[in-house]
Design a protein around this motif. Sequence first.
Motif, PDB file in Angstrom:
ATOM      1  N   ARG A  43     -19.921  13.649 -24.713  1.00 26.37           N
ATOM      2  CA  ARG A  43     -19.539  12.779 -25.830  1.00 26.37           C
ATOM      3  C   ARG A  43     -20.097  11.379 -25.658  1.00 26.37           C
ATOM      4  N   LEU A  44     -20.079  10.861 -24.430  1.00 24.01           N
ATOM      5  CA  LEU A  44     -20.515   9.483 -24.193  1.00 24.01           C
ATOM      6  C   LEU A  44     -21.991   9.382 -23.862  1.00 24.01           C
ATOM      7  N   ASP A  45     -22.611  10.526 -23.611  1.00 24.55           N
ATOM      8  CA  ASP A  45     -24.012  10.550 -23.212  1.00 24.55           C
ATOM      9  C   ASP A  45     -24.236   9.731 -21.931  1.00 24.55           C
ATOM     10  N   GLU A  46     -23.234   9.760 -21.053  1.00 27.47           N
ATOM     11  CA  GLU A  46     -23.323   9.064 -19.762  1.00 27.47           C
ATOM     12  C   GLU A  46     -22.410   9.797 -18.791  1.00 27.47           C
ATOM     13  N   PRO A  47     -22.891  10.146 -17.597  1.00 25.06           N
ATOM     14  CA  PRO A  47     -22.050  10.909 -16.654  1.00 25.06           C
ATOM     15  C   PRO A  47     -20.753  10.170 -16.323  1.00 25.06           C
ATOM     16  N   GLN A  48     -19.627  10.894 -16.446  1.00 23.04           N
ATOM     17  CA  GLN A  48     -18.320  10.328 -16.155  1.00 23.04           C
ATOM     18  C   GLN A  48     -17.639  11.182 -15.068  1.00 23.04           C
ATOM     19  N   VAL A  49     -17.016  10.495 -14.121  1.00 23.76           N
ATOM     20  CA  VAL A  49     -16.384  11.151 -12.982  1.00 23.76           C
ATOM     21  C   VAL A  49     -14.877  11.033 -13.092  1.00 23.76           C
ATOM     22  N   ARG A  50     -14.177  12.148 -12.853  1.00 20.21           N
ATOM     23  CA  ARG A  50     -12.712  12.140 -12.841  1.00 20.21           C
ATOM     24  C   ARG A  50     -12.211  11.534 -11.535  1.00 20.21           C
ATOM     25  N   GLU A  51     -11.156  10.703 -11.627  1.00 26.25           N
ATOM     26  CA  GLU A  51     -10.500  10.141 -10.447  1.00 26.25           C
ATOM     27  C   GLU A  51      -9.054  10.604 -10.407  1.00 26.25           C
ATOM     28  N   PHE A  52      -8.554  10.824  -9.194  1.00 33.92           N
ATOM     29  CA  PHE A  52      -7.185  11.268  -8.992  1.00 33.92           C
ATOM     30  C   PHE A  52      -6.514  10.350  -7.977  1.00 33.92           C
ATOM     31  N   ASN A  53      -5.202  10.176  -8.134  1.00 34.16           N
ATOM     32  CA  ASN A  53      -4.434   9.490  -7.100  1.00 34.16           C
ATOM     33  C   ASN A  53      -4.305  10.398  -5.890  1.00 34.16           C
ATOM     34  N   GLU A  54      -4.495   9.836  -4.724  1.00 40.47           N
ATOM     35  CA  GLU A  54      -4.407  10.628  -3.504  1.00 40.47           C
ATOM     36  C   GLU A  54      -2.985  10.620  -2.978  1.00 40.47           C
ATOM     37  N   ASP A  55      -2.431  11.795  -2.782  1.00 42.37           N
ATOM     38  CA  ASP A  55      -1.103  11.936  -2.195  1.00 42.37           C
ATOM     39  C   ASP A  55      -1.247  12.410  -0.756  1.00 42.37           C
ATOM     40  N   ARG A  56      -0.386  11.895   0.119  1.00 40.11           N
ATOM     41  CA  ARG A  56      -0.409  12.328   1.501  1.00 40.11           C
ATOM     42  C   ARG A  56       0.986  12.175   2.080  1.00 40.11           C
ATOM     43  N   GLU A  57       1.198  12.830   3.206  1.00 34.88           N
ATOM     44  CA  GLU A  57       2.463  12.659   3.893  1.00 34.88           C
ATOM     45  C   GLU A  57       2.547  11.240   4.438  1.00 34.88           C
ATOM     46  N   LEU A  58       3.738  10.719   4.429  1.00 34.61           N
ATOM     47  CA  LEU A  58       3.960   9.351   4.887  1.00 34.61           C
ATOM     48  C   LEU A  58       4.385   9.349   6.352  1.00 34.61           C
ATOM     49  N   THR A  59       3.713   8.529   7.153  1.00 37.29           N
ATOM     50  CA  THR A  59       4.157   8.264   8.511  1.00 37.29           C
ATOM     51  C   THR A  59       4.689   6.841   8.554  1.00 37.29           C
ATOM     52  N   THR A  60       5.917   6.702   9.001  1.00 39.41           N
ATOM     53  CA  THR A  60       6.561   5.396   9.088  1.00 39.41           C
ATOM     54  C   THR A  60       6.831   5.054  10.545  1.00 39.41           C
ATOM     55  N   TRP A  61       6.584   3.807  10.897  1.00 43.88           N
ATOM     56  CA  TRP A  61       6.976   3.284  12.205  1.00 43.88           C
ATOM     57  C   TRP A  61       8.076   2.248  12.005  1.00 43.88           C
ATOM     58  N   LEU A  62       9.200   2.451  12.667  1.00 43.81           N
ATOM     59  CA  LEU A  62      10.274   1.465  12.673  1.00 43.81           C
ATOM     60  C   LEU A  62      10.130   0.623  13.938  1.00 43.81           C
ATOM     61  N   VAL A  63       9.945  -0.665  13.762  1.00 44.34           N
ATOM     62  CA  VAL A  63       9.829  -1.582  14.898  1.00 44.34           C
ATOM     63  C   VAL A  63      11.184  -2.261  15.059  1.00 44.34           C
ATOM     64  N   LEU A  64      11.875  -1.961  16.147  1.00 40.42           N
ATOM     65  CA  LEU A  64      13.274  -2.336  16.314  1.00 40.42           C
ATOM     66  C   LEU A  64      13.414  -3.362  17.439  1.00 40.42           C
ATOM     67  N   ASP A  65      13.827  -4.563  17.063  1.00 41.79           N
ATOM     68  CA  ASP A  65      13.977  -5.666  18.015  1.00 41.79           C
ATOM     69  C   ASP A  65      15.294  -5.515  18.762  1.00 41.79           C
ATOM     70  N   ARG A  66      15.209  -5.298  20.078  1.00 44.77           N
ATOM     71  CA  ARG A  66      16.394  -5.133  20.908  1.00 44.77           C
ATOM     72  C   ARG A  66      16.571  -6.314  21.853  1.00 44.77           C
ATOM     73  N   SER A  67      16.118  -7.491  21.441  1.00 45.60           N
ATOM     74  CA  SER A  67      16.160  -8.662  22.311  1.00 45.60           C
ATOM     75  C   SER A  67      17.559  -9.259  22.367  1.00 45.60           C
ATOM     76  N   ALA A  68      17.713 -10.262  23.240  1.00 49.41           N
ATOM     77  CA  ALA A  68      19.034 -10.816  23.526  1.00 49.41           C
ATOM     78  C   ALA A  68      19.692 -11.457  22.307  1.00 49.41           C
ATOM     79  N   SER A  69      18.907 -12.072  21.431  1.00 55.00           N
ATOM     80  CA  SER A  69      19.505 -12.753  20.281  1.00 55.00           C
ATOM     81  C   SER A  69      20.130 -11.793  19.286  1.00 55.00           C
TER      82      SER A  69
END
Length: 292
Positions: free
Chosen positions: A61-87
């Motif tokens: 229709r546009l007479d120009e190559p068009q590429v489909r894009e998708f949102n990438e889904d992935r498993e989430l890795t979370t790091w909890l940084v936990l401050d155990r200092s004296a305060s």
Amino acid sequence: MISAPDRLLLRLEWRVVRRLDGRLQGDYRTPRRGSGLDFHGLRPYVEGDDARDIDWNVTARLDEPQVREFNEDRELTTWLVLDRSASMVVGGPGRMKQDVLAELALILARLLGRSGNRVGAILYDTGTTRIVPPGTGRGHALRIGRELDSGPDSLAAATTDLAAMLDTVASLARRCLVVVISDFIGTGAWQRPLFRLAHRNEVAALRIVDGADDALPEVGLIVVEDAETGEQILVDSGDPWFRARFRDGVDEREDGLRSGMRRAGVPLHRVDTGSDLVEVLLAVIAETQRRR
């Protein structure tokens, strides 16, 4: 016999997790484009694109190559940084900053460690680091709780090196969600490590605050002890000059923390020891979704 971490998690699941359930569900959507199933849009073809992604109907229709894009889904890795200092032992009975930290850690581990997502923890005990590798499920959340519960009863009197704490997680986390839970009272040039960490990861900071951190009661002569260093001095809490210096120090610390977080692009969320954690976490979720 039910362990203390198990009792705490049961209570939190009933009072907090149940009310938040569904707010953090689903796969983690990255800001990158990939080959997921969620269609994002079209763009002109450029050299190097996979020809299988070309939408031939639109191209015709546009007479120009068009590429489909998708949102990438992935498993989430979370790091909890936990401050155990004296305060972190500051606060009232059963509601010290370290108690609030433990509750937040268990809630987040329970919520984020579902649907195949993984949660790890880095416990920074005033120079000593304990690492819980990423895992999933309720049992893994309890493992993090047990690590928190097995920490020393009397934390070492040494200043928290915030830069070292952030460098530790930066060496482990790549394209992860990193949640730093701390009162951010300590030393070290932490702004540069935070910037490096935020450059490769999505980072959020939960700052736990108790009224004793910012306020000085007028009760005459008192012995003031630095929770981090153990240094003690006798001061007149009613002395206007001393109170002004104390206030200036608090304001300087606040300004430096806010400006450093802002430059690194890291949202800073205040969590008072008396806060309703449901309301706190709803605000964190809303801000995270807004920024995405």
